[in-house]
Design a protein around this motif. Structure first.
Motif, mmCIF file in Angstrom:
data_model
loop_
_atom_site.group_PDB
_atom_site.id
_atom_site.type_symbol
_atom_site.label_atom_id
_atom_site.label_comp_id
_atom_site.label_asym_id
_atom_site.label_seq_id
_atom_site.Cartn_x
_atom_site.Cartn_y
_atom_site.Cartn_z
ATOM 1 N N VAL A 65 53.338 53.173 48.695
ATOM 2 C CA VAL A 65 53.854 53.413 47.344
ATOM 3 C C VAL A 65 53.442 54.798 46.846
ATOM 4 C CG1 VAL A 65 53.663 52.670 44.942
ATOM 5 C CG2 VAL A 65 54.034 50.991 46.737
ATOM 6 N N GLY A 66 52.201 55.196 47.116
ATOM 7 C CA GLY A 66 51.752 56.523 46.716
ATOM 8 C C GLY A 66 52.506 57.629 47.418
ATOM 9 N N TYR A 67 52.736 57.473 48.700
ATOM 10 C CA TYR A 67 53.474 58.481 49.462
ATOM 11 C C TYR A 67 54.911 58.615 48.951
ATOM 12 C CZ TYR A 67 55.736 60.833 53.344
ATOM 13 O OH TYR A 67 56.479 61.701 54.103
ATOM 14 N N LEU A 68 55.566 57.478 48.739
ATOM 15 C CA LEU A 68 56.940 57.528 48.241
ATOM 16 C C LEU A 68 57.003 58.100 46.829
ATOM 17 C CD1 LEU A 68 58.377 54.151 49.563
ATOM 18 C CD2 LEU A 68 58.910 56.461 50.352
ATOM 19 N N GLY A 69 56.020 57.760 46.004
ATOM 20 C CA GLY A 69 55.991 58.299 44.651
ATOM 21 C C GLY A 69 55.837 59.804 44.634
ATOM 22 N N ILE A 70 54.966 60.310 45.495
ATOM 23 C CA ILE A 70 54.762 61.765 45.555
ATOM 24 C C ILE A 70 55.995 62.462 46.127
ATOM 25 C CG2 ILE A 70 53.430 63.553 46.746
ATOM 26 C CD1 ILE A 70 50.952 61.836 46.292
ATOM 27 N N LEU A 88 59.212 61.365 46.069
ATOM 28 C CA LEU A 88 60.419 61.220 45.262
ATOM 29 C C LEU A 88 60.279 61.834 43.867
ATOM 30 C CD1 LEU A 88 61.404 57.569 46.231
ATOM 31 C CD2 LEU A 88 62.381 59.700 47.075
ATOM 32 N N ILE A 89 59.126 61.660 43.239
ATOM 33 C CA ILE A 89 58.961 62.140 41.864
ATOM 34 C C ILE A 89 58.453 63.583 41.833
ATOM 35 C CG2 ILE A 89 57.769 61.714 39.683
ATOM 36 C CD1 ILE A 89 57.727 58.772 40.411
ATOM 37 N N ARG A 90 57.691 63.972 42.842
ATOM 38 C CA ARG A 90 57.118 65.315 42.961
ATOM 39 C C ARG A 90 56.279 65.739 41.757
ATOM 40 N NH1 ARG A 90 58.165 67.941 47.442
ATOM 41 N NH2 ARG A 90 60.109 67.603 48.528
ATOM 42 N N PRO A 91 55.213 64.960 41.447
ATOM 43 C CA PRO A 91 54.319 65.389 40.370
ATOM 44 C C PRO A 91 53.441 66.537 40.866
ATOM 45 C CG PRO A 91 53.424 63.442 41.403
ATOM 46 C CD PRO A 91 54.766 63.710 42.045
ATOM 47 N N PRO A 92 52.908 67.343 39.951
ATOM 48 C CA PRO A 92 51.992 68.397 40.385
ATOM 49 C C PRO A 92 50.710 67.779 40.971
ATOM 50 C CG PRO A 92 52.274 68.419 37.988
ATOM 51 C CD PRO A 92 53.163 67.362 38.531
#
Length: 51
Positions: A12-17, A19-23
């Motif tokens: 979930v963390g990998y996909l979130g980073i 797809l969403i691309r937070p700093p």
């Protein structure tokens, strides 16, 4: 099918980073803040709110 919690969190963390691309500084602040709050006096209060 039983999936370990650590594996689900990594996916979930990998996909979130990806797809969403937070700093990266925001990711570090969330991780450090969560770690520090978990060992503070606020932890029991947060635990009752989450449950």
């Amino acid at each position: 099918m039983d999936v370990p919690l650590w594996l689900a969190l990594i996916v979930v963390g990998y996909l979130g980073i990806k797809l969403i691309r937070p700093p990266w500084w925001l990711v570090a602040v969330f991780l450090l803040g969560g770690y520090l709050i978990a060992d503070s006096l606020l932890a029991p209060a947060i635990n009752t709110v989450v449950k």
